[in-house]
Scaffold this motif. Structure first.
Motif, PDB file in Angstrom:
ATOM      1  N   PRO A 192      13.968   4.464   2.722  1.00 57.36           N
ATOM      2  CA  PRO A 192      15.270   4.585   2.038  1.00 57.36           C
ATOM      3  C   PRO A 192      16.890   4.611   2.436  1.00 57.36           C
ATOM      4  CG  PRO A 192      13.424   5.831   1.739  1.00 57.36           C
ATOM      5  CD  PRO A 192      12.952   5.771   2.753  1.00 57.36           C
TER       6      PRO A 192
ATOM      7  N   TYR B 197      17.903   8.204   2.474  1.00 55.19           N
ATOM      8  CA  TYR B 197      17.515   9.467   3.911  1.00 55.19           C
ATOM      9  C   TYR B 197      17.901   8.721   4.666  1.00 55.19           C
ATOM     10  CZ  TYR B 197      13.989  10.542   7.679  1.00 55.19           C
ATOM     11  OH  TYR B 197      13.865  10.600   8.909  1.00 55.19           O
TER      12      TYR B 197
ATOM     13  N   PHE C  68      10.087   4.561  -6.662  1.00 58.63           N
ATOM     14  CA  PHE C  68      10.405   4.985  -5.016  1.00 58.63           C
ATOM     15  C   PHE C  68      11.918   5.033  -5.814  1.00 58.63           C
ATOM     16  CE2 PHE C  68       8.235   1.228  -2.653  1.00 58.63           C
ATOM     17  CZ  PHE C  68       7.214   1.945  -2.394  1.00 58.63           C
ATOM     18  N   SER C  69      12.678   4.552  -6.645  1.00 65.35           N
ATOM     19  CA  SER C  69      14.065   5.060  -7.066  1.00 65.35           C
ATOM     20  C   SER C  69      13.867   6.790  -7.984  1.00 65.35           C
ATOM     21  CB  SER C  69      14.315   4.096  -7.984  1.00 65.35           C
ATOM     22  OG  SER C  69      15.676   4.258  -8.584  1.00 65.35           O
TER      23      SER C  69
ATOM     24  N   GLU D 208      12.671   8.737  -4.614  1.00 63.40           N
ATOM     25  CA  GLU D 208      13.982   9.667  -3.871  1.00 63.40           C
ATOM     26  C   GLU D 208      15.599  10.106  -4.351  1.00 63.40           C
ATOM     27  OE1 GLU D 208      15.303   5.150  -3.117  1.00 63.40           O
ATOM     28  OE2 GLU D 208      13.200   5.067  -1.745  1.00 63.40           O
ATOM     29  N   ARG D 209      15.694   9.978  -5.555  1.00 61.64           N
ATOM     30  CA  ARG D 209      16.415  10.836  -6.814  1.00 61.64           C
ATOM     31  C   ARG D 209      15.970  12.547  -6.527  1.00 61.64           C
ATOM     32  NH1 ARG D 209      17.196   6.582 -10.241  1.00 61.64           N
ATOM     33  NH2 ARG D 209      15.247   7.895 -11.737  1.00 61.64           N
TER      34      ARG D 209
ATOM     35  N   TYR E 183      14.117  13.631  -3.663  1.00 64.37           N
ATOM     36  CA  TYR E 183      14.118  13.697  -2.795  1.00 64.37           C
ATOM     37  C   TYR E 183      15.014  14.520  -1.696  1.00 64.37           C
ATOM     38  CZ  TYR E 183      14.379  13.343   2.069  1.00 64.37           C
ATOM     39  OH  TYR E 183      14.416  13.474   4.030  1.00 64.37           O
TER      40      TYR E 183
ATOM     41  N   TYR F 286       6.131  13.040  -0.203  1.00 67.04           N
ATOM     42  CA  TYR F 286       7.030  12.039  -0.459  1.00 67.04           C
ATOM     43  C   TYR F 286       6.504  11.417   1.368  1.00 67.04           C
ATOM     44  CZ  TYR F 286      11.375  10.015   1.760  1.00 67.04           C
ATOM     45  OH  TYR F 286      12.648   9.189   1.889  1.00 67.04           O
TER      46      TYR F 286
ATOM     47  N   GLN G   1       6.419   7.277   2.430  1.00 69.01           N
ATOM     48  CA  GLN G   1       6.486   6.958   3.441  1.00 69.01           C
ATOM     49  C   GLN G   1       6.180   6.223   4.049  1.00 69.01           C
ATOM     50  OE1 GLN G   1      10.551   6.425   3.800  1.00 69.01           O
ATOM     51  NE2 GLN G   1       8.860   5.503   5.328  1.00 69.01           N
TER      52      GLN G   1
END
Length: 329
Positions: A15, A18, A89-90, A93-94, A96, A130, A134
């Motif tokens: 991402p 990341y 995924f979006s 990722e937020r 994370y 996570y 990944q």
């Protein structure tokens, strides 16, 4: 990441949110100037295959992506579920990014070096989840899974159909609402396969100890396959119990790194602590990330001669077959 109603074709397996943690601009994100303008994040890279280093930092959106990597396709190659996995995924990722911010808020408080319970249970579980995703979302893993699917393909499925099956098996669990997924006779098989895949990756993580390292020089690196995982025992399950990984390294930013220990290694290091990364630790993390790289290493700086020497040593060891198993195979 999806943008409104427009389908995202450029799909990142590492991402952008990341990778920004390893950009020079990330170090200045709290400055007055950065608050007044939206920074353009870039990372330096070293290409292990070509043995070349980038002269300038390249935009994070220009690396670690493939077009339509996560799209399920129909018989004629048409997209069946536009950005279904990409949307999932979006969200991940937020969450994370929020986790990373929370860790940063307490990691740079010196008094926290004394604590014996630095990470909360929820933070530990979030990291396990996570890291699992990944690992599963990389082309390396998906291609390995496709190779396995081809070997056991008894129904004469095409490569396209098998890749669809791989995507659904490895990643569909991210989508909590599966109402739009066809409920055919293979659905039960997919769910069973999902459970086996998740258990094989997550099972050995439970029970491992956690440490968060702080690099005050902000020199940590990451790669296009950013989870270093060592498991010396090829049997993940013995007597119905999962055998812990020996070690997991996951750089969070250029200044923070998660290190997990299992098995006999757990008793060698403090548990659930915050510690300062020394030169020795930094070298260990650097070498580990070189081992897990598919092609490119990323950093917020150009490598010096000492770092390039570590890369050479790792490549020599790999050529001799001396490196440990660092990813699930």
């Amino acid at each position: 990441m999806p943008n409104g109603s427009n389908r995202t074709r450029k799909q990142h397996y590492v991402p952008q949110v990341y990778l920004r943690g390893f950009a020079p601009q990330y170090l200045n994100k709290c400055s007055v100037n950065s608050k007044n303008s939206k920074p353009k994040y870039g990372v330096f890279y070293y290409d292990l295959q070509e043995r070349i280093q980038s002269k300038i930092a390249v935009p994070t959106n220009s690396v670690c992506f493939e077009n339509d990597l996560y799209e399920v396709t129909g018989k004629s190659g048409e997209i069946v579920y536009d950005n279904r996995l990409e949307n999932c995924f979006s969200i991940l990722e937020r969450r994370y990014a929020e986790l990373r911010t929370n860790i940063e808020k307490k990691a740079f408080v010196k008094d926290n070096y004394k604590t014996k319970c630095f990470l909360t249970r929820d933070e530990k579980m979030h990291f396990i989840g996570y890291i699992t995703v990944q690992l599963l979302r990389t082309p390396h893993f998906l291609n390995r899974a496709l190779d396995v699917a081809k070997k056991i393909n008894c129904d004469g499925k095409t490569d396209r159909q098998l890749m669809n099956l791989v995507r659904l098996t490895c990643l569909l669990f991210l989508c909590s609402n599966q109402e739009n997924v066809e409920q055919d006779k293979s659905s039960g098989v997919i769910r069973d396969s999902q459970t086996r895949v998740l258990n094989a990756i997550m099972g050995p993580m439970f029970g491992m100890s956690f440490m968060i390292g702080v690099d005050n020089e902000a020199m940590l690196i990451t790669t296009d396959n950013p989870v270093y995982m060592v498991h010396s025992n090829r049997d993940y399950i013995i007597d119905d119990e999962y055998i812990e990984n020996d070690e997991i390294i996951f750089p969070i930013t250029a200044s923070l790194c998660l290190i997990m220990f299992g098995g006999e290694n757990k008793d060698k290091y403090p548990k659930n602590c915050l510690f300062e990364i020394t030169d020795e630790w930094r070298k260990h993390i650097f070498a580990a990330m070189c081992c897990t790289t598919d092609k490119k290493i990323f950093s917020n700086h150009k490598f010096d001669k000492d770092e390039l020497k570590i890369i050479d040593e790792v490549l020599k060891d790999e050529a001799k077959g001396d490196t440990e198993c660092h990813i699930l195979t």
